[in-house]
Design a protein around this motif. Structure first.
Motif, PDB file in Angstrom:
ATOM      1  N   SER A  77       0.835  -1.141   0.034  1.00 28.20           N
ATOM      2  CA  SER A  77       0.109   0.254   0.077  1.00 28.20           C
ATOM      3  C   SER A  77       0.864   1.224   0.027  1.00 28.20           C
ATOM      4  N   GLY A  89      -3.712   1.322  -6.424  1.00 25.40           N
ATOM      5  CA  GLY A  89      -4.922   1.041  -6.342  1.00 25.40           C
ATOM      6  C   GLY A  89      -5.421  -0.312  -5.695  1.00 25.40           C
ATOM      7  N   GLN A  90      -4.186  -0.760  -5.084  1.00 30.58           N
ATOM      8  CA  GLN A  90      -4.674  -2.070  -4.120  1.00 30.58           C
ATOM      9  C   GLN A  90      -5.078  -1.637  -2.844  1.00 30.58           C
ATOM     10  N   LYS A  91      -5.872  -2.231  -2.382  1.00 28.48           N
ATOM     11  CA  LYS A  91      -6.315  -2.161  -0.792  1.00 28.48           C
ATOM     12  C   LYS A  91      -5.718  -2.936   0.245  1.00 28.48           C
TER      13      LYS A  91
END
Length: 99
Positions: free
Chosen positions: A36, A95-97
């Motif tokens: 993140s 864009g990754q959670k």
């Protein structure tokens, strides 16, 4: 004497600039570890990339006389590689959670 001094100052400038360009490595190792970007901004890395591109262009023999600015090209070429890799990592993880 002038050419030797120019080369010596160029090497010292490269040695001083290398830690500057490699400073975000610890930040991006943390980004990779956490997967993140957290609250980091990509703007400083884009500005640094533009800076490296500009100074590399100024050091090329097309713009300056001969290869007298070779140290300028080498350190900024390395800066381009580092900054592009930082931006790619940023874009990959933006864009990754968090899981």
């Amino acid at each position: 004497m002038g050419d030797r001094l120019r080369i010596w100052v160029g090497i010292m400038g490269n040695a001083a600039s290398l830690p500057l360009y490699s400073a975000p490595i610890s930040t991006f190792s943390r980004v990779i570890k956490k997967k993140s970007v957290e609250e980091f901004s990509c703007v400083p890395y884009i500005v640094a990339l533009l800076n490296c591109l500009l100074y590399t262009w100024c050091g090329l023999p097309v713009v300056s006389r001969g290869w007298e600015n070779f140290p300028l090209i080498t350190i900024n070429g390395l800066g381009i590689l580092l900054e592009v890799s930082f931006i790619i990592i940023y874009v990959w993880f933006v864009g990754q959670k968090e899981s």
